[in-house]
Design a protein around this motif. Sequence first.
Motif, short mmCIF file in Angstrom:
data_model
loop_
_atom_site.label_atom_id
_atom_site.label_comp_id
_atom_site.label_asym_id
_atom_site.label_seq_id
_atom_site.Cartn_x
_atom_site.Cartn_y
_atom_site.Cartn_z
N ARG A 69 0.84 -1.19 0.00
CA ARG A 69 0.00 0.00 0.00
C ARG A 69 0.88 1.25 0.00
O ARG A 69 2.07 1.19 0.24
CB ARG A 69 -0.91 -0.01 1.24
N GLY A 70 0.23 2.39 -0.26
CA GLY A 70 0.95 3.65 -0.15
C GLY A 70 1.45 4.22 -1.46
O GLY A 70 2.24 5.17 -1.44
N LEU A 71 1.03 3.68 -2.60
CA LEU A 71 1.43 4.28 -3.88
C LEU A 71 0.89 5.71 -3.95
O LEU A 71 1.57 6.63 -4.43
CB LEU A 71 0.89 3.44 -5.05
N ILE A 72 -0.33 5.90 -3.49
CA ILE A 72 -0.88 7.23 -3.25
C ILE A 72 -1.08 7.34 -1.74
O ILE A 72 -1.68 6.46 -1.12
CB ILE A 72 -2.22 7.43 -3.98
N ASP A 73 -0.57 8.41 -1.15
CA ASP A 73 -0.59 8.49 0.30
C ASP A 73 -0.37 9.94 0.74
O ASP A 73 -0.06 10.82 -0.09
CB ASP A 73 0.52 7.60 0.88
N TYR A 74 -0.53 10.18 2.03
CA TYR A 74 -0.12 11.46 2.60
C TYR A 74 1.40 11.48 2.63
O TYR A 74 2.04 10.56 3.16
CB TYR A 74 -0.67 11.64 4.01
N MET A 75 1.98 12.52 2.08
CA MET A 75 3.44 12.62 2.03
C MET A 75 3.86 14.08 1.99
O MET A 75 3.05 14.97 1.72
CB MET A 75 3.98 11.89 0.79
N ALA A 76 5.13 14.31 2.26
CA ALA A 76 5.70 15.66 2.23
C ALA A 76 6.71 15.76 1.11
O ALA A 76 7.43 14.80 0.80
CB ALA A 76 6.37 15.99 3.57
N LEU A 77 6.78 16.92 0.52
CA LEU A 77 7.72 17.13 -0.59
C LEU A 77 9.15 16.92 -0.15
O LEU A 77 9.98 16.44 -0.92
CB LEU A 77 7.53 18.55 -1.14
N SER A 78 9.45 17.25 1.10
CA SER A 78 10.83 17.11 1.58
C SER A 78 11.27 15.66 1.70
O SER A 78 12.47 15.37 1.79
CB SER A 78 10.97 17.79 2.95
N ASP A 79 10.33 14.70 1.69
CA ASP A 79 10.68 13.29 1.80
C ASP A 79 10.99 12.65 0.45
O ASP A 79 11.47 11.51 0.40
CB ASP A 79 9.54 12.50 2.45
N GLU A 80 10.72 13.35 -0.66
CA GLU A 80 10.89 12.74 -1.97
C GLU A 80 12.32 12.27 -2.23
O GLU A 80 12.52 11.12 -2.66
CB GLU A 80 10.44 13.70 -3.07
N PRO A 81 13.36 13.09 -1.97
CA PRO A 81 14.73 12.60 -2.24
C PRO A 81 15.06 11.35 -1.43
O PRO A 81 15.72 10.43 -1.94
CB PRO A 81 15.61 13.79 -1.82
N ARG A 82 14.62 11.30 -0.17
CA ARG A 82 14.91 10.14 0.67
C ARG A 82 14.22 8.90 0.12
O ARG A 82 14.84 7.82 0.04
CB ARG A 82 14.45 10.40 2.11
N GLU A 83 12.96 9.04 -0.26
CA GLU A 83 12.22 7.88 -0.74
C GLU A 83 12.74 7.40 -2.09
O GLU A 83 12.71 6.20 -2.38
CB GLU A 83 10.74 8.20 -0.82
N ARG A 84 13.18 8.32 -2.94
CA ARG A 84 13.73 7.91 -4.23
C ARG A 84 14.99 7.06 -4.04
O ARG A 84 15.31 6.20 -4.88
CB ARG A 84 14.05 9.12 -5.09
N GLU A 85 15.70 7.30 -2.95
CA GLU A 85 16.91 6.52 -2.66
C GLU A 85 16.61 5.27 -1.85
O GLU A 85 17.53 4.57 -1.42
CB GLU A 85 17.91 7.40 -1.90
N GLY A 86 15.33 5.01 -1.61
CA GLY A 86 14.95 3.81 -0.89
C GLY A 86 14.94 3.95 0.61
O GLY A 86 14.77 2.95 1.33
N GLN A 87 15.10 5.17 1.15
CA GLN A 87 15.09 5.39 2.59
C GLN A 87 13.66 5.66 3.07
O GLN A 87 12.84 6.19 2.32
CB GLN A 87 15.99 6.56 2.95
N PRO A 88 13.36 5.35 4.31
CA PRO A 88 12.01 5.63 4.84
C PRO A 88 11.81 7.12 5.04
O PRO A 88 12.77 7.87 5.26
CB PRO A 88 12.00 4.88 6.17
N PRO A 89 10.58 7.60 4.96
CA PRO A 89 10.32 9.02 5.19
C PRO A 89 10.54 9.40 6.65
O PRO A 89 10.63 8.53 7.53
CB PRO A 89 8.84 9.17 4.80
N LYS A 90 10.65 10.68 6.90
CA LYS A 90 10.80 11.16 8.27
C LYS A 90 9.56 10.82 9.09
O LYS A 90 8.48 10.64 8.54
CB LYS A 90 11.04 12.67 8.28
N ASN A 91 9.74 10.76 10.39
CA ASN A 91 8.62 10.52 11.29
C ASN A 91 7.56 11.60 11.09
O ASN A 91 7.88 12.77 10.89
CB ASN A 91 9.11 10.51 12.74
N ILE A 92 6.30 11.19 11.15
CA ILE A 92 5.21 12.11 10.86
C ILE A 92 5.22 13.31 11.80
O ILE A 92 4.88 14.43 11.41
CB ILE A 92 3.86 11.37 10.93
N TRP A 93 5.64 13.11 13.06
CA TRP A 93 5.65 14.22 14.01
C TRP A 93 6.71 15.25 13.69
O TRP A 93 6.59 16.41 14.09
CB TRP A 93 5.82 13.69 15.43
#
Length: 477
Positions: free
Chosen positions: A306-330
């Motif tokens: 799941r999560g192909l479409i999801d709540y996300m932040a623009l600042s997490d895109e570089p991390r996710e493109r490299e296969g890293q998990p997004p920052k904590n929601i808080w």
Amino acid sequence: MSSTDPAPSLYAAREPIFPKRVSGNFRNLKWVIMAVTLGIYYITPWIRWDRGATLPDQAVLLDMANRRFYFFWIEIWPHEFYFVAGLLIMAGLGLFLFTSALGRVWCGYACPQTVWTDLFMLVERWIEGDRNARLRLHRQKKMDFRKFRLNMTKWIAWLLIAVATGGAWVFYFADAPTLFVDLFTLNAHPIAYTTVAFLTATTFFFGGFAREQICIYACPWPRIQAAMMDEDTLVVGYRPWRGEPRKHSEEVKAGAPQGDCIDCMACVNVCPVGIDIRDGQQLECITCALCIDACDEIMEKTGKPRGLIDYMALSDEPREREGQPPKNIWKHILRPRTIMYTSLWSIVGFALVFALFIRQDIEMTVAPVRNPTFVTLSDGSIRNTYDVRILNKSGTSSQYSIFVKGDPTLRVQLEGTPYGSVEVAADTQKLQRVYVISPSGSVPTTSDRTEFRFWVEDLGNGDRAYADSVFNGQARN
């Protein structure tokens, strides 16, 4: 362009949108919010609250005739409008806070336009069927008996909801049971009928026909929200680095790389504003997250996470493109911008609560009578006249004493009563003419203006209020 070609039109005709039914966490959340908000709106005017025999027993009442606002145990007088202003400021700051943290979450879940549109579409789905059935009915050019029957049934149901909406609104401004009877017996004020008719028409049109057009063109919020958002705001978005390239059959045969998106159009079919979230952030998106539910359902069926479409932040895109998990929601929610909005919201709220608890049940205002400024009596004393308004905000009638301090030679005389006190009924105000006299032979001041203070005291419980004023003229021997 040839001179014979028609000029391009600046108006694009509305393309009707028929969202498909979807189930999931966000859809369930929207159902709950819709039920709660509609329940509050329709039920609140009927809640009773005992304030005593002389006061209305409606829990929430905007009593325009008596210029009073009742909210359960709180009573707001006209001069206390700063409470209402404070609540509006808190509402604005709350909207800024939620927008900076979660985008247009207000628009997607709690905006009246969204709530009533959801209700209208639910009725439409019950009567005409889901997306495909409604599409077939819309594309059917011939108006046969079945199409006429379904349309009329739907419109009548919408009209009943619209009438209930307008009717519920007027109940906030008068005693609900009494007004309800008056409306049906044609004894209500014409303003009540006009208000019900206007809100019925606007609700019927906005919720039944305009729908997303109100959000896109009439509402200014989509054009303002960008000022409250930044790269850390959580918004509904599509992960193209995971979904692309989409699984078109031609690409699969050619052995092209395959993303998780199968181009099923489920996200588009459930969207209430008819956009494709895969095209990126768009002004029309109200962040309702129904596309998340639709996409997650397809991902489960195809065996993808799941999560192909999801709540996300623009600042997490570089991390996710490299296969890293997004920052904590808080870490997205708790940042300087949201902390500032929360602090301002809390300060205003604390100030309102503090002002509410320190306000007294007695207030007074003093207005000197200027024509004439003062009168010289036959014995040489000087008399000034004042209009003293006493507000008794308690639930019981009280006796009030009026006296002055500041110049020991000044004495008070009340018009219409030989006593130095006056009775004010519960939850009312009284205008009392008061004479302040400087006796002949009193010690003269250095000027013709003497500052002093009016006091009013509740003889029952000792509560006091005061107002400063000026005595004009000097007594002569």
